[in-house]
Design an enzyme around this catalytic site. Structure first.
Site, short mmCIF file in Angstrom:
data_model
loop_
_atom_site.label_atom_id
_atom_site.label_comp_id
_atom_site.label_asym_id
_atom_site.label_seq_id
_atom_site.Cartn_x
_atom_site.Cartn_y
_atom_site.Cartn_z
N TYR A 54 -51.09 -23.61 -34.21
CA TYR A 54 -51.30 -24.67 -35.11
C TYR A 54 -49.69 -24.54 -35.80
CZ TYR A 54 -55.87 -25.97 -34.07
OH TYR A 54 -57.21 -26.22 -33.39
N THR A 189 -28.01 -43.96 -44.37
CA THR A 189 -26.71 -42.76 -43.93
C THR A 189 -26.84 -41.79 -45.22
OG1 THR A 189 -25.06 -43.91 -45.10
CG2 THR A 189 -25.27 -44.21 -42.63
N VAL A 242 -35.87 -41.03 -26.95
CA VAL A 242 -35.83 -41.64 -25.37
C VAL A 242 -37.02 -41.02 -24.99
CG1 VAL A 242 -33.48 -41.28 -24.76
CG2 VAL A 242 -34.80 -39.28 -25.01
N CYS A 381 -54.52 -17.28 -17.04
CA CYS A 381 -54.63 -16.20 -18.09
C CYS A 381 -56.16 -16.39 -18.81
CB CYS A 381 -53.81 -16.34 -19.26
SG CYS A 381 -53.47 -14.63 -19.82
N ARG A 462 -54.22 -9.26 -22.87
CA ARG A 462 -54.27 -7.79 -23.23
C ARG A 462 -55.82 -7.25 -22.14
NH1 ARG A 462 -53.42 -5.82 -28.21
NH2 ARG A 462 -53.49 -7.78 -29.12
N HIS A 507 -48.67 -16.13 -16.46
CA HIS A 507 -48.28 -17.67 -16.99
C HIS A 507 -47.31 -18.40 -15.95
CE1 HIS A 507 -50.70 -17.63 -20.91
NE2 HIS A 507 -50.43 -16.21 -20.70
N GLU A 509 -46.30 -21.27 -16.05
CA GLU A 509 -45.90 -22.44 -16.52
C GLU A 509 -44.23 -21.92 -17.20
OE1 GLU A 509 -48.48 -20.91 -17.71
OE2 GLU A 509 -48.69 -20.59 -19.87
N1 GLN Z 1 -57.21 -13.39 -24.59
C1 GLN Z 1 -56.87 -12.90 -23.39
C2 GLN Z 1 -56.24 -11.58 -23.28
O1 GLN Z 1 -55.84 -11.09 -24.09
C3 GLN Z 1 -56.17 -13.98 -22.53
C4 GLN Z 1 -54.68 -14.14 -23.13
C5 GLN Z 1 -53.86 -15.43 -22.76
O2 GLN Z 1 -54.64 -16.31 -22.37
N2 GLN Z 1 -52.71 -15.43 -22.93
O3 GLN Z 1 -56.07 -11.09 -22.23
#
Ligand code: GLN
Length: 535
Positions: A54, A189, A242, A381, A462, A507, A509
């Site tokens: 957030y 300005t 844009v 994840c 983790r 990840h 992404e």
């Molecule tokens: N909370 C989970 C972990 O620690 C997944 C972490 C995540 O989605 N980046 O393994």
């Protein structure tokens, strides 16, 4: 030593100076220059790793495992260049380094002060990035807004660098807002002038000014800014709002920003070659078919929390020439009764990463629904971990199956910590972070979409899949299709009998680029389009 560009912002935050910095990076690369990008964040946290999404949106992770500001995602997507730990530093880390040196007696009894000790530490970080990367141009964005107390040491440091390296080796680009007053129908300005004055009082006279504006900026406004802010008129650039952020690169080139930068530095390079970039923007403008992908997460009210996921979904859409609408679904509001209604327009679903239990039951309900109704789904994840939990509970009938993150007494810890992992250590910086190799089975649905082998993917988590459950999962149709070849940790799970029900512990992404989408997202969109054809 290369050339240095420093990017600051004034008037308000969230001006999009990260996009301007990224566009400068793209433009210079397109002229054959090597670049390195970094962001200096003036807050006291050591890194953004422990910040709530957030506050600052997503945490972006580099190959070498740095937890960084989301602007680094823009840098990598715009420049298609992987960054490192040297690309992001906070005031907290700078102070930590200085205090450590003080404790080690490195300052030889001197009084340790903001100037010169903190400023020297900042300068060293910038110069280290220049030296390590060997880049022609280092682009350094200063986070925050000119006038913030926290920014002062950073601005003082870049002022000193200018003095040391002179004008021909340094360039200050200041970004400001031109607010529009609807009552008088004017762009104002004055705030920009004040911001430049404020910067001036710190000893920095910007070389270039970028005006962020929602309206067209006329020549006389640019003249006025040039006159009052004491810059050349051809060094005043306009960044209009844009629809497609990647267009900013083309806008800046139209205004010859790259020419002016090269002139300033006395660099002679070939003209910019942005053919691929232009093609990308044209493609995005002409997407025809539309599909809907739901992101089911707990931070959906703040889209920045899933910025890279969102960009990765869209990029995979571009690959197939489709426009992807994102449906933002708050997992806390999903329940057994409303799930079919909530997801009725979703052609595909992404359950992204996350920490903590809040909203996870809604994700599990979503996963069950997608599994049973053949809706293409990608779990990332935590999303992948919950796929395992849902499968264990509802297919394997292990009623109390869970991840030990949420229930450390469960009979069936399908996701757990490895024995002796992370006992009694800090929360910050102790996750499994950064790039690890992935061995993907050629039978995986995702395999055909990888262009490069061997595969390496970025991590930030983790907890791990519990390998004691591998054969039980596989015997019931959930394949373990990707593992880490060294430590045999599970990286990818996918359902056999489903158009696309794939989960990854890493990840994907973070490695998607607008013109090089990631295999896991290509796979998702491909499955969505195939499903649509079938209907
Ligand atoms: N909370 C989970 C972990 O620690 C997944 C972490 C995540 O989605 N980046 O393994």
């Amino acid at each position: 030593m290369g050339k240095f560009i420093f990017i600051t912002g004034g008037v308000v935050s969230s001006l999009g100076k990260g996009i301007v910095a990224s566009s400068v990076g793209r433009l210079l690369r397109s002229r054959g220059l090597s670049i390195f990008m970094q962001k200096l964040d003036p807050y006291i946290n050591i890194d953004p790793g422990t910040l709530s999404p957030y506050q600052h949106g997503e945490v972006y992770v580099t190959d070498d495992g740095a937890e960084t500001d989301l602007d680094l995602g823009h840098y990598e997507r715009f420049t298609n260049q992987s960054l490192t730990k040297l690309s992001n530093i906070t005031a907290g880390r700078i102070y930590q380094n200085v205090i450590r040196k003080e404790r080690e007696g490195k300052y030889l009894g001197k009084t340790v002060q903001v100037v010169p000790h903190i400023t020297n530490e900042i300068k060293e970080h910038i110069k280290k990035a220049a030296k390590t990367s060997g880049a022609d141009v280092i682009i350094t964005e200063i986070g925050g807004t000119v006038g913030d107390i926290e920014s002062l040491p950073f601005l003082e440091a870049i002022r000193q660098i200018r003095r040391e390296l002179k004008e021909e080796n340094t360039l200050f680009i200041h970004n400001v807002l031109l607010p529009y007053l609807p009552t008088s129908g004017e762009l104002k300005t004055k705030p920009a002038q004040h911001s430049v004055k404020e910067l001036g009082s710190l000893g920095i006279q910007p070389d270039f000014i970028v005006l962020r504006s929602e309206k067209n900026v006329t020549k006389d406004i640019k003249e006025k800014i040039a006159l009052f802010c004491d810059v050349n008129e051809n060094h005043v650039f306009v960044c209009r709002d844009v629809d497609i952020i990647y267009e900013v690169v083309l806008e800046m080139r139209k205004q010859k920003m790259d020419d002016e930068i090269c002139n300033h530095f006395h660099l002679s390079t070939p003209a910019s070659n942005l053919k691929n970039w232009e093609a990308l923007v044209q493609k995005i403008k002409n997407l025809k078919e539309e599909i809907n992908i739901a992101i089911v997460g707990k931070y959906v009210s703040l889209h920045d929390a899933y910025l890279s996921v969102c960009e990765a979904i869209k990029a995979a859409g571009y690959f197939y020439n489709v426009k992807t609408n994102i449906l933002w679904i708050n997992s806390e509001e999903v329940n057994e009764d409303n799930v079919s209604l909530v997801l009725k327009d979703a052609d595909g679903i992404v359950v992204p990463g996350g920490f903590g239990q809040r909203g996870t039951e809604g994700k599990i309900i979503t996963l069950r629904y997608a599994r049973k109704n053949n809706i293409p789904l990608l779990g990332i994840c935590l999303g992948m971990q919950l796929m395992a939990v849902e499968f264990a509970r509802n297919v394997l009938n292990l009623q109390d199956a869970n991840t030990t993150e949420f229930d450390d007494k469960t009979q069936h810890p399908v996701i757990h910590l490895l024995p002796n992992q992370y006992k009694g250590i800090d929360l910050g910086g102790t996750l499994r972070l950064g790039a690890y190799d992935l061995e993907l089975k050629s039978s995986s649905k995702v395999y055909p979409f990888y262009r490069h082998h061997p595969i390496s993917e970025r991590h930030r988590h983790r907890y791990e899949f519990n390998n004691n459950y591998i054969s039980l999962f596989e015997n019931h149709g959930m394949m373990i299709s990707g593992i880490n070849p060294k430590n045999k940790l599970v990286e990818v799970i996918e359902l056999d009998n489903h158009p696309y029900f794939v989960g990854c512990q890493f990840h994907p992404e973070f490695k998607s680029r607008p013109n090089h989408p990631h295999a896991f997202f290509i796979g998702l969109i491909n499955a969505v389009l195939n499903q649509k054809k079938r209907k």
